[in-house]
Design an enzyme around this catalytic site. Structure first.
Site, PDB file in Angstrom:
ATOM      1  N   GLY A 142      55.107  53.721  38.675  1.00 30.79           N
ATOM      2  CA  GLY A 142      55.646  55.003  38.243  1.00 30.79           C
ATOM      3  C   GLY A 142      54.682  56.140  38.474  1.00 30.79           C
ATOM      4  NE  ARG A 143      52.385  56.387  33.416  1.00 27.95           N
ATOM      5  CZ  ARG A 143      52.157  55.904  32.203  1.00 27.95           C
ATOM      6  NH1 ARG A 143      51.846  56.720  31.214  1.00 27.95           N
ATOM      7  NH2 ARG A 143      52.241  54.615  31.967  1.00 27.95           N
TER       8      ARG A 143
ATOM      9  CE1 TYR B  41      67.132  58.082  27.002  1.00 25.93           C
ATOM     10  CE2 TYR B  41      66.092  56.404  28.370  1.00 25.93           C
ATOM     11  CZ  TYR B  41      66.036  57.615  27.703  1.00 25.93           C
ATOM     12  OH  TYR B  41      64.881  58.359  27.725  1.00 25.93           O
TER      13      TYR B  41
ATOM     14  NE  ARG C 111      62.954  50.301  35.010  1.00 23.08           N
ATOM     15  CZ  ARG C 111      61.952  51.149  34.813  1.00 23.08           C
ATOM     16  NH1 ARG C 111      62.153  52.301  34.202  1.00 23.08           N
ATOM     17  NH2 ARG C 111      60.737  50.863  35.239  1.00 23.08           N
TER      18      ARG C 111
ATOM     19  CD  GLN D 101      67.081  54.649  35.662  1.00 28.23           C
ATOM     20  OE1 GLN D 101      66.775  55.738  35.183  1.00 28.23           O
ATOM     21  NE2 GLN D 101      66.414  53.534  35.402  1.00 28.23           N
TER      22      GLN D 101
END
Length: 365
Positions: free
Chosen positions: A324-325, A187, A234, A101
């Site tokens: 994810g987690r 971002y 993404r 990424q």
């Protein structure tokens, strides 16, 4: 629908993923400073998780200016590329696939992280009003307010596009299978998309066509550099992330961007959904509009359960899910889900920064 679809292969651009349980990009802030160089410990972490259909790496800087967090890795120096080569080799040795990424953090940065201590750059000189991470004297992550950015000059923007292009070339050299452009979560690319963070009056601001210009120029540069079947993206086009919203016309703007991406035939569309951050979940009606505009693989990420993923894959509204987690705490997540085994408890205190503890020491079945 039986859960077998989750464990079936999926063609994703130039690769075929062995299953549809992907590892979402997860910032862990364990790179070497100075140099923002990935470590052998990071290689072990990713190798342990190679059973994911696709590993998407932690967000990785395209340039020194792109840095926003102490301990995040880069892919713009020979030392960084050499370190990533060892990581991708380890994943491939376990028959896995890996995307990197790529990000420019824009205004979500701190002057102390910038070359020469300069102000971070952004579409407009508007504070992010959020926090980022520095390191204390013990190397632990500490949260600080982001610095006030300066607006990019028009003549600087081609350099940003070229930094992405060069990072894509570097990713290919480093042995990655795909790249994922980070155009989400407030971002730089998302900052250009959002009318709240982009107050420009030139060809990169105002209309949705202008606000989407930079991200599409980056996509096109990536296609030219490595081919559409190597480029994923993404996006988080609905909801608010890190004080960056998507404006009053978020659905129409989202569908414009997704239609443009669909026309380019890229490897995949990764949708970061707002419900993991307290927002409203997507409706099936919105998902159907997305699917009508993007015919390639769609990855869903957010507040997903196995059941939600199975249902949406069964309806044809997504093709894969990125957890994810759960991947942080379960290096063998695919096997655990397939066997309906208990998941390891997550240790949030070791998510960011530190060493092996809470990183490579989670047990497997």
């Amino acid at each position: 629908m039986s859960s077998e679809k989750l464990y079936s292969p999926l063609k994703v651009g130039a690769i075929t993923a062995a299953n549809r349980i992907f590892m979402a990009p997860l910032t862990r802030l364990r790179s070497i400073e100075p140099g923002d160089i990935p470590t052998p410990l990071m290689a072990e972490y990713y190798r342990q998780r190679a059973s994911a259909g696709l590993i998407i790496s932690e967000a990785t800087q395209i340039s020194a200016q792109a840095k926003g967090y102490a301990g995040a890795p880069g892919i713009h120096s020979p030392e960084q590329i050499a370190a990533w080569k060892k990581i991708t080799a380890g994943v491939h040795a376990e028959n896995g696939h890996m995307a990197v990424q790529l990000w420019h953090t824009g205004r979500i940065s701190h002057a102390s992280l910038q070359p020469g201590g300069q102000a971070p750059v952004a579409p407009s000189a508007l504070s992010a009003g959020t926090r980022t991470s520095l390191r204390d004297e013990n190397g632990q992550a500490i949260r600080v307010e982001t610095s006030m950015p300066r607006a990019l000059e028009l003549e600087e923007i081609p350099g940003i596009v070229n930094d992405f292009r060069q990072a894509i070339a570097n990713a290919r050299e480093a042995g990655f299978d795909l790249v994922e452009l980070h155009s989400a979560h407030g971002y730089l690319l998302h900052q250009f998309l959002s009318p709240s963070s982009n107050h420009r009056t030139d060809q990169y601001g105002g209309s949705v066509e202008n606000r989407a210009r930079l991200v599409l120029e980056v996509v096109d540069a990536g296609i030219e550099e490595w081919g559409a079947d190597r480029i994923g993206i993404r996006v988080s086009p609905i909801g608010t992330f890190q004080n960056t919203d998507n404006g009053p016309n978020e659905e129409a703007d989202a569908l414009y961007l997704i239609e443009q991406l669909g026309k380019r035939g890229i490897a995949y569309l990764h949708m970061s959904e707002p419900d993991w951050a307290g927002g409203e979940p997507y409706t099936d009606a919105f998902r159907e509009k997305v699917r009508a505009r993007f015919h390639g693989p769609i990855i869903g990420a957010g507040a997903y359960t196995v059941e939600k993923a199975e249902t949406l894959i069964g309806k044809g509204l997504i093709d894969a899910v990125a957890f994810g987690r759960d991947w942080i705490a379960n290096p063998d997540l695919v096997a655990r889900l397939q066997r309906k085994a208990e998941l390891n408890p997550q240790r949030a205190e070791s998510f960011y920064g530190g060493g092996a503890e809470g990183y490579t020491d989670y047990p497997t079945l």
